[in-house]
Write a protein that holds these residues in place. Structure first.
Motif, PDB file in Angstrom:
ATOM      1  N   VAL A 183       0.869  -1.182   0.000  1.00  0.00           N
ATOM      2  CA  VAL A 183       0.000   0.000   0.000  1.00  0.00           C
ATOM      3  C   VAL A 183       0.906   1.232   0.000  1.00  0.00           C
ATOM      4  CG1 VAL A 183      -1.736   1.267   1.320  1.00  0.00           C
ATOM      5  CG2 VAL A 183      -1.810  -1.244   1.239  1.00  0.00           C
ATOM      6  N   MET A 184       0.609   2.173  -0.887  1.00  0.00           N
ATOM      7  CA  MET A 184       1.493   3.325  -1.034  1.00  0.00           C
ATOM      8  C   MET A 184       0.986   4.525  -0.231  1.00  0.00           C
ATOM      9  SD  MET A 184       3.413   1.626  -2.892  1.00  0.00           S
ATOM     10  CE  MET A 184       4.709   2.606  -3.617  1.00  0.00           C
ATOM     11  N   PRO A 189       2.875   8.677  -3.691  1.00  0.00           N
ATOM     12  CA  PRO A 189       2.478   7.318  -4.079  1.00  0.00           C
ATOM     13  C   PRO A 189       3.585   6.435  -4.670  1.00  0.00           C
ATOM     14  CG  PRO A 189       1.488   8.957  -5.532  1.00  0.00           C
ATOM     15  CD  PRO A 189       2.169   9.709  -4.456  1.00  0.00           C
ATOM     16  N   LYS A 192       6.142   3.541   0.008  1.00  0.00           N
ATOM     17  CA  LYS A 192       5.118   2.774   0.736  1.00  0.00           C
ATOM     18  C   LYS A 192       4.584   3.545   1.948  1.00  0.00           C
ATOM     19  CE  LYS A 192       8.159   0.454   3.886  1.00  0.00           C
ATOM     20  NZ  LYS A 192       8.820  -0.627   4.489  1.00  0.00           N
ATOM     21  N   PRO A 232       0.102   0.904 -12.412  1.00  0.00           N
ATOM     22  CA  PRO A 232       0.915   1.299 -11.253  1.00  0.00           C
ATOM     23  C   PRO A 232       2.199   2.048 -11.633  1.00  0.00           C
ATOM     24  CG  PRO A 232       0.209  -0.983 -11.040  1.00  0.00           C
ATOM     25  CD  PRO A 232      -0.173  -0.542 -12.425  1.00  0.00           C
ATOM     26  N   ASN A 240      -3.004   3.075  -6.631  1.00  0.00           N
ATOM     27  CA  ASN A 240      -3.119   2.809  -5.192  1.00  0.00           C
ATOM     28  C   ASN A 240      -4.575   2.902  -4.749  1.00  0.00           C
ATOM     29  OD1 ASN A 240      -1.830   2.263  -2.680  1.00  0.00           O
ATOM     30  ND2 ASN A 240      -1.917   4.437  -2.143  1.00  0.00           N
ATOM     31  N   GLU A 243      -6.442  -0.070  -5.959  1.00  0.00           N
ATOM     32  CA  GLU A 243      -6.142  -1.254  -5.138  1.00  0.00           C
ATOM     33  C   GLU A 243      -6.898  -1.202  -3.813  1.00  0.00           C
ATOM     34  OE1 GLU A 243      -2.670  -3.287  -4.590  1.00  0.00           O
ATOM     35  OE2 GLU A 243      -1.713  -2.767  -6.487  1.00  0.00           O
TER      36      GLU A 243
END
Ligand code: TYM
Length: 327
Positions: A183-184, A189, A192, A232, A240, A243
């Motif tokens: 997860v960013m 972004p 992490k 991505p 992100n 997701e």
């Protein structure tokens, strides 16, 4: 039943990366495997941390994990420093690993970069992690992507030790979630989401109030081309968000992308979905905080159970390497 082990540092509030990358899988694994989870307070000493902060965060992390769904009836939860075999096995493994191997660890490079003084413990950190894993004859290690290299090193040390001294350790494998393994940060972004880097707007804490979660998602950095697609590399901020909505609603990110034309709609739905995903955690957390004695005794029981397993494995390793028995 296969054996699962994983750990988390008590170095800050749990965030969405911890939850989606690891803890959600811990919760799922506890019902189908023999699962042991550890709050790694010794690892937290590798960076500067105030003693009273360490003490309170260790306890708070236990509450967070229980709120996130760890069930003490279904798994073992304990504190690393309460089981002395962790540092004991670390020494045997330090004499198995090489300096070159440790120098290649990207986490060490990242965390030591530009610092005048670096603790030796930061350098040997991955060996303590290997000891954590190997003490419990672990088959499976549910973690986020950033732990890939550490688990790989653990495997190499186990294999080397077994070859040198005879079969002693089970060689573990890492398990990553298919979505959410990295997860960013919402504001940056390309890096992490992290407990140790201060980025309040970029980090969603699992206990953030609903309006705070929605605000952070709304302010998330995206791009200016205006096209919703899952890419991505070219569109990390948008990917992100896709997701996050994908894990929260149990879909694939590319499928989620197809349902949207506008960034604003995606952000609104992602914010709402995350609020719903985290709502039960906030409620359970408030209940747990009202009974501190219960949590303390549960942790003591966990350490006892973990210690009984760890002492057997440690003794096996000590015998294999040639230490005169002290059974
Ligand atoms: P820690 O405390 O940094 O993080 C705990 C878990 O959360 C995952 N994670 C993430 N997953 C996805 N996206 C992110 N942005 C994100 N940030 C964190 C981590 O991958 C981890 O699974 N070295 C470990 C602790 C440890 C350990 C172990 C883990 C010590 N001994 C033995 C497994 C087995 C660490 O610092 O995790």
């Amino acid at each position: 039943m296969s054996k699962v082990f994983s750990g988390i540092q008590p170095s800050g509030d749990l965030h969405l990366g911890n939850y989606l990358g690891a803890i959600r899988n811990w919760v799922a694994d506890q019902h189908v495997h023999d699962a042991i989870y550890c709050i790694v307070d010794l690892h937290a000493l590798s960076l500067d941390i105030d003693p009273s902060v360490l003490r309170s965060r260790t306890y708070e992390t236990a509450l967070d994990l229980l709120a996130a769904g760890l069930d003490p009836q279904a798994c073992t939860l304990f504190i690393q420093s309460q089981v002395p075999e962790h540092p004991r096995l670390t020494w045997l493994l330090e004499c198995t690993a090489t300096m070159g191997e440790l120098r290649r660890m990207t986490q060490f490079k990242d965390k030591s970069e530009g610092k005048e003084s670096v603790r030796a413990g930061l350098f040997t950190y991955p060996i303590l992690q290997a000891a954590d894993i190997l003490l419990y004859d672990t088959d499976r290690v549910p973690v986020g992507n950033d732990q890939r290299q550490h688990v790989e090193l653990t495997r190499e040390l186990a294999i080397r030790f077994n070859v040198r001294y005879g079969d002693t350790f089970v060689v573990p494998e890492a398990a990553f979630p298919s979505v959410g393994a990295r997860v960013m940060d919402l504001q940056h972004p390309t890096r992490k989401m992290s407990k140790s880097v201060s980025s309040p707007l970029g980090t969603v804490l699992i206990l953030d109030p609903p309006e705070e979660i929605e605000r952070k998602i709304k302010k998330a950095v995206t791009d200016t081309d205006g096209e919703v697609r899952f890419d991505p590399e070219a569109k990390p901020g948008l990917a992100n968000l896709l997701e996050l909505l994908a894990v929260a609603t149990d879909r694939a990110p590319a499928d989620v992308a197809e349902a949207y034309q506008r960034y604003g709609d995606l952000k609104r739905d992602a914010g709402e979905a995350l609020v719903e995903l985290l709502r039960p955690l906030r409620m359970r957390r408030a209940e747990l905080a009202s009974d501190p004695g219960e949590v303390t005794s549960l942790l003591a029981h966990g350490s006892e159970k973990a210690g009984a397993i760890a002492s057997v494995t440690y003794q096996r390793a000590a015998d294999a390497i040639g230490l005169l028995g002290s059974h």
